[in-house]
Design an enzyme around this catalytic site. Sequence first.
Site, PDB file in Angstrom:
ATOM      1  N   GLU A 301       0.810  -1.223   0.000  1.00 34.88           N
ATOM      2  CA  GLU A 301       0.000   0.000   0.000  1.00 34.88           C
ATOM      3  C   GLU A 301       0.840   1.268   0.000  1.00 34.88           C
ATOM      4  O   GLU A 301       0.546   2.228   0.714  1.00 34.88           O
ATOM      5  CB  GLU A 301      -0.947  -0.011   1.211  1.00 34.88           C
ATOM      6  CG  GLU A 301      -1.906  -1.205   1.155  1.00 34.88           C
ATOM      7  CD  GLU A 301      -2.795  -1.296   2.369  1.00 34.88           C
ATOM      8  OE1 GLU A 301      -4.001  -1.575   2.176  1.00 34.88           O
ATOM      9  OE2 GLU A 301      -2.311  -1.090   3.490  1.00 34.88           O
TER      10      GLU A 301
HETATM   11  N1  IFG Z   1      -4.309  -4.125   4.436  1.00 41.21           N
HETATM   12  C1  IFG Z   1      -3.084  -3.620   5.059  1.00 41.21           C
HETATM   13  C2  IFG Z   1      -2.897  -3.888   6.546  1.00 41.21           C
HETATM   14  C3  IFG Z   1      -4.219  -3.899   7.317  1.00 41.21           C
HETATM   15  C4  IFG Z   1      -5.196  -4.829   6.619  1.00 41.21           C
HETATM   16  C5  IFG Z   1      -6.450  -5.021   7.466  1.00 41.21           C
HETATM   17  C6  IFG Z   1      -1.910  -5.603   4.178  1.00 41.21           C
HETATM   18  C7  IFG Z   1      -0.639  -6.203   3.623  1.00 41.21           C
HETATM   19  C8  IFG Z   1      -5.509  -4.276   5.253  1.00 41.21           C
HETATM   20  N2  IFG Z   1      -1.924  -4.251   4.365  1.00 41.21           N
HETATM   21  O1  IFG Z   1      -2.842  -6.333   4.464  1.00 41.21           O
HETATM   22  O2  IFG Z   1      -2.042  -2.877   7.092  1.00 41.21           O
HETATM   23  O3  IFG Z   1      -4.730  -2.604   7.455  1.00 41.21           O
HETATM   24  O4  IFG Z   1      -7.219  -6.092   6.982  1.00 41.21           O
END
Ligand code: IFG
Length: 489
Positions: A301
């Site tokens: 992200e």
């Molecule tokens: N995506 C984000 C996490 C977390 C997650 C919650 C990943 C690799 C959503 N990154 O999963 O930091 O916020 O379900």
Amino acid sequence: MGGLGDVLPVPARVRPVPAAACTIGPGTAVRAAPGTAAVAEQLATVLRAATGYPVPVQPGLSVSAAAGGGAVRLVLEDGHGDEGYRLDVRADAVTVAAQTPAGLFAAVQTVRQLMPVAGAGDAVLPGGVIEDRPRFAYRGAMLDLARHYFTPDEVRSYIDAIAQFKINHLHLHLTDDQGWRLEIAGWPRLTEVSGGPGTGVDGAGPGFLTAAGYAELVAYAADRFVTVVPEIDMPGHVNAVQVAYPELTRDGAAVAARTDRAVGYSSLCVDREQTYAFVEDVIREVAALTPGPYLHIGGDEADATSAEDYRTFLHRVLPLVAKYGKRAIGWHEVAAVEPPGTVVPQFWRTAADDAGVARAVAGGCQVIMSPADRTYLDMKYDADSPLGLDWAGLLDVARAYDWDPATRLPGVGEQDLLGVEAPLWSETLRSLTDVQTMTFPRLPAIAEVAWSPQAARDWDAFRRRLAAFGPRWTAQGIAYHRSPEIPWV
Ligand code: IFG
């Protein structure tokens, strides 16, 4: 008493011989061949709890016909692979054979489930032979300490709980926008400020691991054959870094701490040498504190980092992980920069395929499979779940069980998989009970996906074995979600 194969994860091969059941009695002793003493003591502890008997550990193998109870022997021998074992239960003696102490430990987890958690008096091990070994080498769980900090005692309790299911890696998500949870000697404000009061989601998750505290966790995990995988998330998810050290931002201005759940808004400055001095100091220190082979550098992200900057950053940082003797794991976005074949992309999204991961596999990379729609333990069980999120859909036990990692992504087959990991993000978690409730009973499902042959897996048999495990969690004081899918006893 269940049958010989009533174990989570289901063993690869089970040959019951009911007439060969072995009674663990007042005279039972554990005979430990050279190199097996540590696990022999762990096995004796299990048998003592199950019977109340002394169950001494004795060196050597001569099986004295002990009065009142079969002898239990541990031996090391070739032919079982890194973590495999053979459990041979006969009326007068039990033999546990493995190639390594890790294999012996796996056998002890199996024996443990065939014994009462706590009992007084004779206990009977079902007769027969189990030949068992894991499908995948990397079988992981992940705790997010950044959004909500969990103490070393709580993490140790989690290690005890996951090791029972032959999980052998614990990924610790130590840094994120809301908090930094591992002290770094050269950069003390990371924890003084971003590990302090008011940090975490809703400011409810302060705390951090000292270097000594982290080292103690690593040692505790190693005694249970669990390898700790530390994650320093970058170049995104770094607001906590920049709150502590504004000089690591574009303009050097103070940065407000964040306690909300947003993601994708922060980035290290890819064009500043200071950034790489910081990153190298952190990688050097975390690598020095981590005996395990892996160091996770996050990479997810990074929406506030341009694709070009992301590539530049990773091409400078991935070599640093190797420089300090570790193998890099990254969330699968790292595949986009054509990483070296030693880098392990961890697939986490719900997409049906991913060209970057397929290309990285073609370049020799191995993948850890963590598709959110099957393995994210912070997903709600159902619409009524008070905890958790639902962006990847609802995740009940059946959905966590009923998939094959080797067919999840085109271009990523059996041989391309290092293994499977079940991440638990902590935005909505506030206690160890919350962690346990979201983890159990779905983690045993994912542990069976990671350990057992696909052909040996069957949902109906699994749910019955799971139902029988419920009282064991209760006896252990571990909270679990009584999912209506399971016929709990
Ligand atoms: N995506 C984000 C996490 C977390 C997650 C919650 C990943 C690799 C959503 N990154 O999963 O930091 O916020 O379900």
